[in-house]
Design a protein around this motif. Structure first.
Motif, PDB file in Angstrom:
ATOM      1  N   GLN A   1      13.528  -3.625   7.079  1.00  0.00           N
ATOM      2  CA  GLN A   1      13.682  -2.455   7.948  1.00  0.00           C
ATOM      3  C   GLN A   1      14.115  -1.198   7.203  1.00  0.00           C
ATOM      4  N   THR A   2      14.290  -1.273   5.902  1.00  0.00           N
ATOM      5  CA  THR A   2      14.712  -0.089   5.151  1.00  0.00           C
ATOM      6  C   THR A   2      13.540   0.877   4.968  1.00  0.00           C
ATOM      7  N   GLU A   3      13.879   2.144   4.810  1.00  0.00           N
ATOM      8  CA  GLU A   3      12.849   3.165   4.602  1.00  0.00           C
ATOM      9  C   GLU A   3      12.113   2.936   3.285  1.00  0.00           C
ATOM     10  N   ALA A   4      12.832   2.465   2.281  1.00  0.00           N
ATOM     11  CA  ALA A   4      12.197   2.211   0.977  1.00  0.00           C
ATOM     12  C   ALA A   4      11.130   1.132   1.107  1.00  0.00           C
ATOM     13  N   PHE A   5      11.455   0.055   1.800  1.00  0.00           N
ATOM     14  CA  PHE A   5      10.496  -1.044   1.964  1.00  0.00           C
ATOM     15  C   PHE A   5       9.269  -0.557   2.738  1.00  0.00           C
ATOM     16  N   LYS A   6       9.490   0.209   3.799  1.00  0.00           N
ATOM     17  CA  LYS A   6       8.379   0.712   4.612  1.00  0.00           C
ATOM     18  C   LYS A   6       7.471   1.639   3.802  1.00  0.00           C
ATOM     19  N   LEU A   7       8.073   2.404   2.902  1.00  0.00           N
ATOM     20  CA  LEU A   7       7.274   3.288   2.049  1.00  0.00           C
ATOM     21  C   LEU A   7       6.404   2.492   1.089  1.00  0.00           C
ATOM     22  N   LEU A   8       6.950   1.401   0.551  1.00  0.00           N
ATOM     23  CA  LEU A   8       6.244   0.630  -0.479  1.00  0.00           C
ATOM     24  C   LEU A   8       5.258  -0.382   0.090  1.00  0.00           C
ATOM     25  N   CYS A   9       5.547  -0.940   1.235  1.00  0.00           N
ATOM     26  CA  CYS A   9       4.707  -2.004   1.789  1.00  0.00           C
ATOM     27  C   CYS A   9       3.438  -1.403   2.385  1.00  0.00           C
ATOM     28  N   PRO A  10       2.269  -1.809   1.904  1.00  0.00           N
ATOM     29  CA  PRO A  10       1.019  -1.174   2.339  1.00  0.00           C
ATOM     30  C   PRO A  10       0.536  -1.681   3.685  1.00  0.00           C
ATOM     31  N   GLN A  11      -0.254  -0.870   4.354  1.00  0.00           N
ATOM     32  CA  GLN A  11      -1.002  -1.341   5.510  1.00  0.00           C
ATOM     33  C   GLN A  11      -2.123  -2.235   5.005  1.00  0.00           C
ATOM     34  N   ASP A  12      -2.535  -3.196   5.798  1.00  0.00           N
ATOM     35  CA  ASP A  12      -3.531  -4.175   5.340  1.00  0.00           C
ATOM     36  C   ASP A  12      -4.828  -3.501   4.905  1.00  0.00           C
ATOM     37  N   SER A  13      -5.300  -2.519   5.680  1.00  0.00           N
ATOM     38  CA  SER A  13      -6.566  -1.852   5.350  1.00  0.00           C
ATOM     39  C   SER A  13      -6.441  -1.051   4.060  1.00  0.00           C
ATOM     40  N   GLN A  14      -5.269  -0.443   3.862  1.00  0.00           N
ATOM     41  CA  GLN A  14      -5.039   0.332   2.638  1.00  0.00           C
ATOM     42  C   GLN A  14      -5.004  -0.583   1.416  1.00  0.00           C
ATOM     43  N   PHE A  15      -4.350  -1.738   1.584  1.00  0.00           N
ATOM     44  CA  PHE A  15      -4.173  -2.650   0.463  1.00  0.00           C
ATOM     45  C   PHE A  15      -5.500  -3.195  -0.041  1.00  0.00           C
ATOM     46  N   ARG A  16      -6.445  -3.402   0.852  1.00  0.00           N
ATOM     47  CA  ARG A  16      -7.704  -4.025   0.482  1.00  0.00           C
ATOM     48  C   ARG A  16      -8.794  -3.021   0.117  1.00  0.00           C
ATOM     49  N   ASP A  17      -8.485  -1.733   0.143  1.00  0.00           N
ATOM     50  CA  ASP A  17      -9.476  -0.705  -0.180  1.00  0.00           C
ATOM     51  C   ASP A  17      -9.508  -0.498  -1.701  1.00  0.00           C
ATOM     52  N   GLN A  18     -10.616  -0.953  -2.335  1.00  0.00           N
ATOM     53  CA  GLN A  18     -10.695  -0.838  -3.788  1.00  0.00           C
ATOM     54  C   GLN A  18     -10.856   0.605  -4.249  1.00  0.00           C
ATOM     55  N   TYR A  19     -11.214   1.505  -3.337  1.00  0.00           N
ATOM     56  CA  TYR A  19     -11.407   2.916  -3.695  1.00  0.00           C
ATOM     57  C   TYR A  19     -10.216   3.774  -3.238  1.00  0.00           C
ATOM     58  N   ARG A  20      -9.133   3.140  -2.903  1.00  0.00           N
ATOM     59  CA  ARG A  20      -7.957   3.831  -2.399  1.00  0.00           C
ATOM     60  C   ARG A  20      -7.389   4.791  -3.435  1.00  0.00           C
ATOM     61  N   LYS A  21      -6.613   5.743  -2.991  1.00  0.00           N
ATOM     62  CA  LYS A  21      -5.879   6.622  -3.890  1.00  0.00           C
ATOM     63  C   LYS A  21      -4.469   6.060  -4.053  1.00  0.00           C
TER      64      LYS A  21
END
Length: 388
Positions: free
Chosen positions: A127-147
């Motif tokens: 529930q920490t802000e740091a964890f929320k910032l670092l933990c990716p959304q599933d769609s973002q994590f699997r996007d090989q062309y992500r920034k």
């Protein structure tokens, strides 16, 4: 017919070779050779030695192919060879490695966060802000062309606030069950240095950086008087179709497997054991028609990680290797078990040379390659008829 047996030490591992036929005792007729004949024999031997040397100096480059499944460490060996015998990296190359190291950190901290959420869903760190910032959304994590996110002060501080916490220490222990790089811990420990504006990767950083190989990479390195041409190709399944058709006539094949990954799953397919995949790939390679005249060398890599893992993991508990009958947590028994697994896949080569390696150790790679070099050159001379 009788047989004679001799012992040869290849890479420090004794092999027994049995040859069929009558036993011939060399030197039994030496007393019947006169001085003129003896001089002629010595002259002939000298010419043979000079011919061998001239052949190796003038021959086409010795071609060596590095093969293995993804994450086996073959690209690390490739980088070590340049470190040992090649040119230093240019500033442009160093900057590209800096980018890869940043990506390694992002990918691995994200994997650690996802693993943490799965293993400890009720832990307050979630529930920490740091964890929320670092933990990716599933769609973002699997996007090989992500920034990839930039290493801002906020992002770096978020990494420092979760990494090395008691919860993440427990996640790290379970990293084999997730796609988390073994070297990422060293990069995360050095996050202040790596995130600095003037950071320039060291040789060690370059060796540890994980870069997924696509296509074919080549290095031409001069070792002593001989030029070696190394080829490193992508190990993931979708890269393998590029292998065989390009490399007929290679002098040596170095097949690299990560012996520490007997309890891990593929990056591409999470229900396939990495060691099982490596065994099946080795069977294809070792019996491939294009490599019948090549020296075949098996590298059992990541020995340092294996040595630590075997203290805590019993090979027999892994479903793919439930036939293991050796003592639990026995280093040497485990190595012998996996060596036998590989050798029984070979139906083509009379000899498979093998070595336990740690690709991140510069001196270890240097010693191993010198042994491999001798094997490959001798094999090449035998193939051309200079050596029986």
């Amino acid at each position: 017919a009788s047989s004679c047996e001799c012992s040869i030490d290849w890479f420090g591992a004794s092999e027994s070779i049995v040859s069929e036929g009558p036993v011939v005792r060399m030197g039994a007729c030496a007393s019947h050779i006169n001085d003129e004949e003896r001089a002629a024999i010595e002259a002939s031997k000298k010419i043979d030695r000079e011919n061998q040397k001239d052949f190796m100096l003038n021959a086409e480059k010795i071609k060596i192919l590095l093969l293995g499944a993804g994450d086996s460490g073959k690209s690390t060996i490739f980088k070590q060879m340049r470190r040992l015998y090649g040119e230093k990296y240019t500033d442009t190359e160093l900057m590209s490695f800096r980018l890869f190291i940043h990506q390694n950190i992002v990918e691995n901290i994200e994997q650690l966060c996802l693993a943490c959420a799965e293993l400890f869903p009720e832990d307050p760190i979630i529930q920490t802000e740091a964890f929320k910032l670092l933990c990716p959304q599933d769609s973002q994590f699997r996007d090989q062309y992500r920034k990839f996110p930039e290493f801002t002060e906020t992002y770096v501080q978020a990494i420092k606030s979760v990494w090395r916490t008691p919860t993440f220490d427990k996640v790290w222990i379970s990293k084999s069950n997730y796609q988390i790089s073994d070297s990422s811990g060293k990069f995360l420990d050095a996050i202040d240095t790596i995130s600095a504006f003037d950071y320039k990767p060291t040789e060690e950083d370059i060796i540890l950086a994980r870069i997924r190989t696509t296509g074919i990479r080549e290095e031409r390195l001069k070792v002593g008087d001989q030029v070696f041409q190394f080829f490193d190709v992508g190990g993931q399944r979708n890269e393998r179709r590029k292998w065989i058709r390009c490399f007929e006539g290679v002098h040596g094949v170095m097949f690299v497997t990560a012996i520490s990954e007997f309890d891990q799953q593929l990056f591409e397919e999470n229900n396939v054991n990495r060691m099982t995949e490596s065994l099946e790939l080795f069977e294809q390679i070792v019996n491939e028609q294009a490599f019948t005249q090549s020296a075949m060398i098996l590298f059992l890599n990541k020995s340092d990680l294996y040595d630590e893992k075997i203290k805590h993991v019993n090979i027999k508990d892994i479903p793919d290797f439930s036939d293991y009958s050796g003592p639990a947590h026995d280093r040497d028994a485990g190595i012998n078990y996996f060596v036998d697994k590989f050798l029984e896949r070979n139906t083509t080569h009379q000899e498979i040379f093998r070595q336990i390696t740690c690709a991140t150790d510069k001196e270890s790679v240097n010693v191993v390659f010198n042994a491999c070099k001798a094997v490959i050159i001798r094999h090449t001379l035998e193939d051309t008829g200079f050596v029986n």
